[in-house]
Motif scaffolding. Sequence first.
Motif, short mmCIF file in Angstrom:
data_model
loop_
_atom_site.label_atom_id
_atom_site.label_comp_id
_atom_site.label_asym_id
_atom_site.label_seq_id
_atom_site.Cartn_x
_atom_site.Cartn_y
_atom_site.Cartn_z
N PRO A 114 0.84 -1.19 0.00
CA PRO A 114 0.00 0.00 0.00
C PRO A 114 0.88 1.25 0.00
O PRO A 114 1.99 1.24 0.52
CB PRO A 114 -0.79 -0.12 1.31
CG PRO A 114 0.06 -0.95 2.19
CD PRO A 114 0.81 -1.89 1.27
N SER A 115 0.36 2.32 -0.58
CA SER A 115 1.04 3.61 -0.51
C SER A 115 1.00 4.10 0.93
O SER A 115 0.03 3.87 1.64
CB SER A 115 0.35 4.62 -1.43
OG SER A 115 0.88 5.91 -1.23
N GLU A 142 -1.22 7.71 0.07
CA GLU A 142 -2.41 7.78 -0.77
C GLU A 142 -3.21 6.49 -0.67
O GLU A 142 -2.65 5.44 -0.35
CB GLU A 142 -2.00 7.98 -2.24
CG GLU A 142 -1.17 9.23 -2.48
CD GLU A 142 -0.62 9.26 -3.88
OE1 GLU A 142 -1.18 10.00 -4.70
OE2 GLU A 142 0.35 8.53 -4.16
N PRO A 143 -4.51 6.53 -0.95
CA PRO A 143 -5.33 5.31 -0.89
C PRO A 143 -5.20 4.48 -2.16
O PRO A 143 -6.14 4.37 -2.95
CB PRO A 143 -6.74 5.86 -0.70
CG PRO A 143 -6.71 7.18 -1.41
CD PRO A 143 -5.31 7.72 -1.18
N LYS A 144 -4.01 3.93 -2.39
CA LYS A 144 -3.80 3.08 -3.56
C LYS A 144 -2.67 2.10 -3.29
O LYS A 144 -1.93 2.23 -2.32
CB LYS A 144 -3.50 3.91 -4.81
CG LYS A 144 -2.22 4.72 -4.71
CD LYS A 144 -2.05 5.52 -6.00
CE LYS A 144 -0.81 6.38 -5.97
NZ LYS A 144 -0.65 7.17 -7.19
N LEU A 145 -2.57 1.09 -4.16
CA LEU A 145 -1.50 0.11 -4.06
C LEU A 145 -0.35 0.49 -4.97
O LEU A 145 -0.56 1.05 -6.05
CB LEU A 145 -2.00 -1.28 -4.46
CG LEU A 145 -2.99 -1.94 -3.52
CD1 LEU A 145 -3.47 -3.25 -4.13
CD2 LEU A 145 -2.37 -2.19 -2.17
N LYS A 146 0.85 0.15 -4.54
CA LYS A 146 2.04 0.34 -5.37
C LYS A 146 2.47 -1.05 -5.84
O LYS A 146 2.46 -2.00 -5.07
CB LYS A 146 3.18 0.97 -4.56
CG LYS A 146 2.84 2.30 -3.93
CD LYS A 146 3.15 3.42 -4.87
CE LYS A 146 2.92 4.75 -4.18
NZ LYS A 146 3.83 5.76 -4.62
#
Length: 74
Positions: free
Chosen positions: A34-35, A38-42
């Motif tokens: 997870p980042s 930010e609410p996103k995956l890396k």
Amino acid sequence: MENVLDYSEGLGNLPKSDVLKYLLEDNCSVVVRPSGTEPKLKVYVSVSAPDRSSAEKMEERICGDLCSKNLFKK
């Protein structure tokens, strides 16, 4: 896929972390985490090849496989 490493409980001398590492054939891997901001995956793709052209082809194949399964968007 050859193996999955889950870092949630720590791995070796590494601390606990929200990271999954998928080990692929030919010494390639995909790391998902997870980042932190930010609410996103890396997603990180690593390849090993004898030359740049071969590495780029392997990277495209892996990313294409992930995209075709709706697991990843470029």
